[in-house]
Scaffold this motif. Structure first.
Motif, PDB file in Angstrom:
ATOM      1  N   UNK A 119      25.711 -36.109  22.324  1.00  0.00           N
ATOM      2  CA  UNK A 119      25.738 -36.139  23.789  1.00  0.00           C
ATOM      3  C   UNK A 119      26.404 -34.899  24.367  1.00  0.00           C
ATOM      4  N   UNK A 120      27.288 -34.288  23.593  1.00  0.00           N
ATOM      5  CA  UNK A 120      28.070 -33.162  24.093  1.00  0.00           C
ATOM      6  C   UNK A 120      27.261 -31.868  24.040  1.00  0.00           C
ATOM      7  N   UNK A 121      27.855 -30.819  24.554  1.00  0.00           N
ATOM      8  CA  UNK A 121      27.261 -29.488  24.520  1.00  0.00           C
ATOM      9  C   UNK A 121      27.016 -29.065  23.075  1.00  0.00           C
ATOM     10  N   UNK A 158      25.199 -40.110  15.613  1.00  0.00           N
ATOM     11  CA  UNK A 158      24.280 -39.310  16.425  1.00  0.00           C
ATOM     12  C   UNK A 158      23.007 -40.106  16.657  1.00  0.00           C
ATOM     13  N   UNK A 159      22.497 -40.039  17.879  1.00  0.00           N
ATOM     14  CA  UNK A 159      21.223 -40.685  18.211  1.00  0.00           C
ATOM     15  C   UNK A 159      20.051 -39.706  18.164  1.00  0.00           C
ATOM     16  N   UNK A 160      20.307 -38.530  17.599  1.00  0.00           N
ATOM     17  CA  UNK A 160      19.255 -37.510  17.455  1.00  0.00           C
ATOM     18  C   UNK A 160      18.750 -36.982  18.789  1.00  0.00           C
ATOM     19  N   UNK A 161      19.611 -36.981  19.811  1.00  0.00           N
ATOM     20  CA  UNK A 161      19.194 -36.445  21.100  1.00  0.00           C
ATOM     21  C   UNK A 161      19.064 -34.933  21.054  1.00  0.00           C
ATOM     22  N   UNK A 162      19.839 -34.298  20.187  1.00  0.00           N
ATOM     23  CA  UNK A 162      19.688 -32.850  19.988  1.00  0.00           C
ATOM     24  C   UNK A 162      20.089 -32.506  18.563  1.00  0.00           C
ATOM     25  N   UNK A 163      19.587 -31.373  18.073  1.00  0.00           N
ATOM     26  CA  UNK A 163      19.887 -30.940  16.713  1.00  0.00           C
ATOM     27  C   UNK A 163      21.340 -30.473  16.608  1.00  0.00           C
ATOM     28  N   UNK A 164      21.949 -30.753  15.469  1.00  0.00           N
ATOM     29  CA  UNK A 164      23.315 -30.312  15.217  1.00  0.00           C
ATOM     30  C   UNK A 164      23.293 -29.026  14.404  1.00  0.00           C
ATOM     31  N   UNK A 165      24.277 -28.146  14.580  1.00  0.00           N
ATOM     32  CA  UNK A 165      24.290 -26.855  13.882  1.00  0.00           C
ATOM     33  C   UNK A 165      24.342 -27.014  12.363  1.00  0.00           C
ATOM     34  N   UNK A 166      23.681 -26.101  11.653  1.00  0.00           N
ATOM     35  CA  UNK A 166      23.642 -26.155  10.186  1.00  0.00           C
ATOM     36  C   UNK A 166      25.035 -26.073   9.579  1.00  0.00           C
TER      37      UNK A 166
END
Length: 280
Positions: A119-121, A158-166
């Motif tokens: 949800x965050x930046x 995480x709900x997979x709303x955005x990709x997380x950094x590698x």
């Protein structure tokens, strides 16, 4: 200590393996899955099963990583200085400890839940890399280094709303909670409704999976929706016969608003029912 499941949480073997693997590797457990699949509850149940206090950090779109470490309340210090307060001389009085600080300095090992990190930046996970990796951080205002007394057992959802950094992903042990199959779902329902009649359960399960299987749904009903629906069926004393259609055609189940949560999906479902009825 090994997590072997709990009385109130039905954990599959691969999920229990993931929890114990993360603990062994001393890495955060990153849990993904559809909303309503029990990601948040997992941390709660593991903490209870292992006898560990649980600290929770629920992430919002405005949350900054620094808030998990500490915040310096400069405004309060300025106000107190204008009022001549004696405590203004000690800057420690204006350092607000965040959840990570509390977890690091706890006298016994704790479980730490960082809930819905996506949800965050996008920079939020990167800003926590060092702290999660090294289990320490520096407080510039007081010039002190805060090190973890005990490494907390960290759960990140995480709900997979955005990709997380590698770089962040490399520091985690990953597990995806698949949507429960019928047999697992029956076990989950039995935990919440141990005395439920099998006829009603079978009919409700069939209807639930039929609705989930409809193509084009914007939001498929989840486990929590099924449990809410069953609670209503029991409260309203609705029997299994009300969920059966005579010729096995699709029909609108009672209290469908517990399963479908937006007008688009309700309209789609009603259209499908109308088409089935017209083709009889």
């Amino acid at each position: 200590m090994k997590f072997k499941g709990s009385e109130y949480y039905v954990a599959t073997d691969d999920l229990k393996l993931a929890v114990n693997a993360a603990a062994t590797l001393k890495k955060p457990l990153l849990v993904k899955g559809e909303p309503g699949t029990g990601k948040t509850m997992l941390a709660e149940e593991v903490a209870q099963a292992l006898g560990m206090p649980l600290l929770q950090w629920h992430i919002k779109s405005t949350t900054k990583a620094q808030q998990g470490l500490y915040e310096y309340d400069a405004v309060s210090r300025l106000r107190d200085s204008q009022l001549g307060e004696a405590k203004v001389k000690d800057i420690h009085n204006y350092i607000v400890k965040g959840v990570l600080w509390q977890a690091f300095t706890a006298e016994q090992p704790v479980a730490l839940l960082i809930d819905e990190i996506d949800k965050a930046d996008i920079e939020f996970p990167n800003d926590l890399l060092r702290e999660i990796d090294r289990m320490e951080f520096y407080v510039y205002e007081t010039r002190e280094l805060v090190r973890a007394r005990h490494r907390p057992l960290v759960f990140i959802t995480s709900n997979n709303e955005k990709e997380l950094p590698d770089a962040f992903l490399r520091r985690c042990f990953f597990h995806y909670i698949k949507f429960p199959e019928a047999e697992t779902m029956k076990k989950i329902v039995d935990v919440h409704f141990p005395g439920l009649k099998q006829e009603l359960l079978s009919a409700a399960m069939k209807t639930f999976y039929d609705v989930r299987g409809l193509p084009g749904l914007k939001k498929k009903p989840s486990t929590s929706e099924l449990l809410d629906w069953l609670k209503l069926l029991v409260a309203e004393d609705i029997g299994a016969e009300a969920l059966h259609s005579k010729d096995d055609k699709v029909s609108v189940p009672p209290l469908v608003g517990a399963l479908l949560k937006n007008e688009q999906d309700v309209t789609l479902f009603e259209k499908l029912v109308f088409m089935n009825q017209r083709n009889r």
